[in-house]
Structure formats: C-alpha cells, structure tokens
Design an enzyme around this catalytic site. Structure first.
Site, PDB file in Angstrom:
ATOM      1  NE  ARG A  58      16.683  53.716  33.633  1.00  0.00           N
ATOM      2  CZ  ARG A  58      17.817  54.085  34.241  1.00  0.00           C
ATOM      3  NH1 ARG A  58      18.742  53.179  34.520  1.00  0.00           N
ATOM      4  NH2 ARG A  58      18.027  55.333  34.559  1.00  0.00           N
ATOM      5  CE1 TYR A 111       7.744  35.641  17.262  1.00  0.00           C
ATOM      6  CE2 TYR A 111       9.512  37.208  17.681  1.00  0.00           C
ATOM      7  CZ  TYR A 111       8.163  36.932  17.488  1.00  0.00           C
ATOM      8  OH  TYR A 111       7.258  37.955  17.522  1.00  0.00           O
ATOM      9  CG  ASP A 183      12.275  31.589  22.640  1.00  0.00           C
ATOM     10  OD1 ASP A 183      11.345  31.275  23.407  1.00  0.00           O
ATOM     11  OD2 ASP A 183      12.185  32.521  21.815  1.00  0.00           O
ATOM     12  CE  LYS A 208       4.093  35.943  21.391  1.00  0.00           C
ATOM     13  NZ  LYS A 208       5.319  35.454  20.806  1.00  0.00           N
TER      14      LYS A 208
HETATM   15  C1  LIG Z   1       6.477  36.039  20.454  1.00  0.00           C
HETATM   16  C2  LIG Z   1       7.770  35.359  20.591  1.00  0.00           C
HETATM   17  C3  LIG Z   1       8.935  36.077  20.895  1.00  0.00           C
HETATM   18  C4  LIG Z   1       8.936  37.575  21.039  1.00  0.00           C
HETATM   19  O1  LIG Z   1       8.183  38.016  22.123  1.00  0.00           O
HETATM   20  P1  LIG Z   1       7.497  39.475  22.231  1.00  0.00           P
HETATM   21  O2  LIG Z   1       6.898  39.460  23.583  1.00  0.00           O
HETATM   22  O3  LIG Z   1       6.500  39.578  21.106  1.00  0.00           O
HETATM   23  O4  LIG Z   1       8.587  40.482  22.069  1.00  0.00           O
HETATM   24  C5  LIG Z   1      10.109  35.358  21.032  1.00  0.00           C
HETATM   25  N1  LIG Z   1      10.161  34.027  20.876  1.00  0.00           N
HETATM   26  C6  LIG Z   1       9.055  33.301  20.572  1.00  0.00           C
HETATM   27  C7  LIG Z   1       9.182  31.835  20.412  1.00  0.00           C
HETATM   28  C8  LIG Z   1       7.827  33.939  20.416  1.00  0.00           C
HETATM   29  O5  LIG Z   1       6.746  33.218  20.101  1.00  0.00           O
END
Ligand SMILES: *Cc1c(COP(=O)(O)O)cnc(C)c1O
Length: 392
Positions: A58, A111, A183, A208
């Site tokens: 963990r 997001y 982000d 992504k």
């Molecule tokens: C998809 C996404 C997230 C969230 O990510 P997950 O892996 O789906 O939890 C956060 N920020 C952006 C810009 C995203 O495209």
C-alpha cells in the site's frame, strides 16, 4: 535545453536502469503485498525510512517505484508518487494541501471530476473555492492576490482547448505564498513541462496519453519534495494505491510516449487545419492554429500542440449524430489520449449534467465534437472525416 531533448531516451531508460534477477531485461511485476526481512534491525530501518526498501505494497512497491522515478525524470521534479486513477491523484493532492478555512483559486474549465471536487466536496470541508473565467488572466491574478493556499489549473483545457499562461500564474501564486498545481494530462511532459515554468506540482491521469492504450488506469503527482512527501503520506494511509500490474502497463506504454506524441501532434494539427477550411464546420478549437485565441502563449510554453481538438458544426445536434455514426476510424467513446482515435460530443459525455444554458455559459456549443486524434495514418483520418461530413 539538452535535457529537454533527451526525452526519447528517458521514456525508455528512466527509472529502469537497474539490473533485474536472472538478467531479465524487463522489470518484473512484483505482486507481493509484503516484503520479508531475516534481519529484524534492517526491517526496522526500512520501516522507519532510514534504509531504502519496501515493507508493504500500500505504501511502496518495487514495480511501482520505477514508474514514479520515470515521471520524476521526465518532468524534472524532485519527487513523484502514484495513484490508482487520475482522480485519486487530484483529490489526494487537494485534500492533503487544503484545510478548513483555506481558499483555492481555480478555473471554470477544469476536468469534470476535478470540477466536482471544487464545487461539491471542498466547500463541504469549509474550503472557499473561487472558479475564475479561464481566459481572463487579469481576473485570475486579482483573485490569487486576494490570498489563497492553492492555485489549480490545467492547460490545454477540456473540451475547448483553452490555454492558460503557466509562468504568469505560477509567479503570482508564489508572490502570495500559494502552491501552483497544473493538471498536465493533455500535454504530457513531452509537449509541456510546467515545473520548469514555475509550477510546484504537476498532476496526471496516466490513464490517458502516458499509458496510451486505454487499457489501464492510474494517476501521478510530481514536483516539490516537501509537498509530494505529504501527498504520499496521505495516500499511503487513505489507500488509493496503484496496482503493480497497472504500473507495469503504464511503464510499458510510456516507452513509446515520445514517438506516439510526435504522431498525435502531427495528426492533431493536420486534422484541425483540414476542419478549419471545411464549409460545414463552424469553429475549430486547437491551440496549434494561428487563429487560436492564445496561440502565442501555447507556442511559448508547449513543444507540440497535442492530439486533442474539438469542432462545432453549422446547424443542430442531428448533424453531430450523422458525423459520429459515419466515422469508421474513431471509437465513439469517452476518454482520450489513446493510440486509436476517440470521439464524443461533450453534450452527452463530459458535460451531460449541465443544462443547455450552463453549457452556453461555459462556451461549449451544442454541436461540439471532441476529437482525440490517434496515431493512425493522418491521410486516413482526414479521408474518414471527409466522407462523414459529406453525409451531413
Ligand atoms: C481523465 C482525466 C482526469 C481523471 O483521470 P482518471 O484516470 O479518469 O481518474 C483528470 N484530468 C484530466 C485532464 C483528464 O482528462
């Protein structure tokens, strides 16, 4: 910047230069939950962080740790840690750094999941949230200067690819003693390095582009060591840990990150340029187009403009359905940043919970199509769009 240019080497070797048992040239997936010690005083030293090693998965794991090291190297950070999803990375970061009575300044275009943290969960903890107009940098600066603990934004944004000036907002955040968080999911460290522009922390959905194959979820945080250590501690206790198999999949995907991004960048620009001259297309949102509202800032802070774009059609939503249903080389699905092209209308996906009027206020046309250009042959993608638009 020579370090910037060696990312093709860093994606392959970063965090994975050590030798593995039996001479294996691939990092093993250590499924072990716990790690044994014959020498009890050594065990004690590792548990107290006085010696390197692993105690319980963990907290840390020998397959997960090299992934954290790889993103640390790529983003030029001091420290990095990992999470089960991108939203776990974002929520753990915000819940670590914000306490009741604090104030956070962010933008309207974050997001969807992050936006929910800002409007639903943080106010419940008595954190004041200020959502600013994404392109009004003067207004964002004024709000930051009123005092805050955290400045949080992303760039390019979803789904209309707005650009935020990272250096400018990081500077104003620091003048207030606030922490600047970016982000960087859309750009990845191949196209943009917010830490080198002054940000304190970068957060990712590794689901992504970093993994790139839409077959595993994960999240990462990289940046200042004092902050990442606190976020790691919050995560090791609250438990949104990345699975070792997922870490392996992301490490595997990341070996082609630079190559993939080169093609994503090329296809994104080609498709956006094609759409911009199409008579049935109303508007195209892509930071690489010279007509983009903040193209100059994008050019200043990005090495490539990415594979994400969106466009609106002249006319109503029926036309969107026609185009989507006639595309051959595009999954009609949520998510982005995969080797295969993904398309969807924000009206029924990421922004389905908003009313028509709220979408209009957020600058999202009803006939908008978000397009995540994959790494297919660019001529095929354009020919495919061409025949689908012909049917409208
Ligand atoms: C998809 C996404 C997230 C969230 O990510 P997950 O892996 O789906 O939890 C956060 N920020 C952006 C810009 C995203 O495209």
């Amino acid at each position: 910047m020579s370090e910037w240019d060696n990312s093709g080497t860093a994606v392959v070797w970063g965090g994975e230069e050590q030798r593995f048992a039996e001479g294996a040239i691939c990092l093993p997936v250590y499924n072990a939950v716990t790690f044994g010690y014959e020498n009890v005083s050594e065990w004690f030293d590792v548990a107290l962080g006085r010696k390197p090693g692993h105690v319980y998965s963990r907290n840390t794991n020998p397959t997960v740790r090299p992934l954290e090291e790889k993103i640390r190297i790529l983003d030029r950070g001091e420290e990095a840690t990992s999470f089960s999803t991108g939203m776990a990375a974002i929520s753990n970061t915000l819940f670590t750094l914000l306490a009741p009575g604090d104030r956070v300044v962010t933008i309207k275009d974050t997001y969807g999941g992050s936006n929910k943290i800002f409007i639903e969960f943080l106010p419940r903890m008595n954190v004041e949230v200020c959502l600013c107009d994404t392109t009004d940098f003067d207004a964002i600066e004024r709000e930051v200067m009123r005092g805050c603990t955290v400045v949080y934004f992303e760039t390019p944004t979803n789904p209309t690819l707005k650009i935020v000036d990272i250096e400018r907002l990081a500077n104003v955040a620091h003048a207030q003693g606030a922490i600047a968080i970016v982000d960087n999911t859309f750009a990845t460290p191949i196209n943009q390095r917010p830490l080198t522009l002054g940000a304190d922390l970068v957060v990712y959905s590794a689901t992504k582009y970093l993994n790139g194959h839409s077959d595993v979820m994960g999240g990462l945080v990289v940046g200042r060591k004092d902050l990442v250590d606190r976020i790691f501690h919050y995560r090791e206790i609250t438990g949104a840990t990345l699975h070792p198999h997922s870490a392996y999949m992301i490490l595997r995907g990341m070996k082609t990150l630079e190559l993939r991004l080169q093609r994503h960048n090329e296809n994104g620009l080609r498709v956006a340029t094609y759409l911009a001259q199409h008579p049935k297309v109303d508007r195209v949102f892509y930071p690489g187009l010279e007509t983009h509202f903040n193209h100059a800032i994008a050019k200043k802070q990005m090495r490539g403009f990415g594979g994400m774009l969106s466009f609106s059609l002249k006319g109503d939503f029926d036309k969107v359905v026609t185009v989507l249903e006639n595309l051959r080389y595009a999954h009609k699905a949520a998510s982005l940043g995969s080797v295969g092209t993904l398309v969807g209308p924000p009206r029924t996906t990421s922004h389905v919970e908003l009313t028509e009027r709220e979408r209009a206020n957020a600058g999202i046309p009803e006939s908008l199509i978000r397009y995540s250009a994959g790494i297919e042959n660019g001529d095929d993608l354009i020919a495919d769009l061409d025949q689908a638009l012909d049917r409208v």
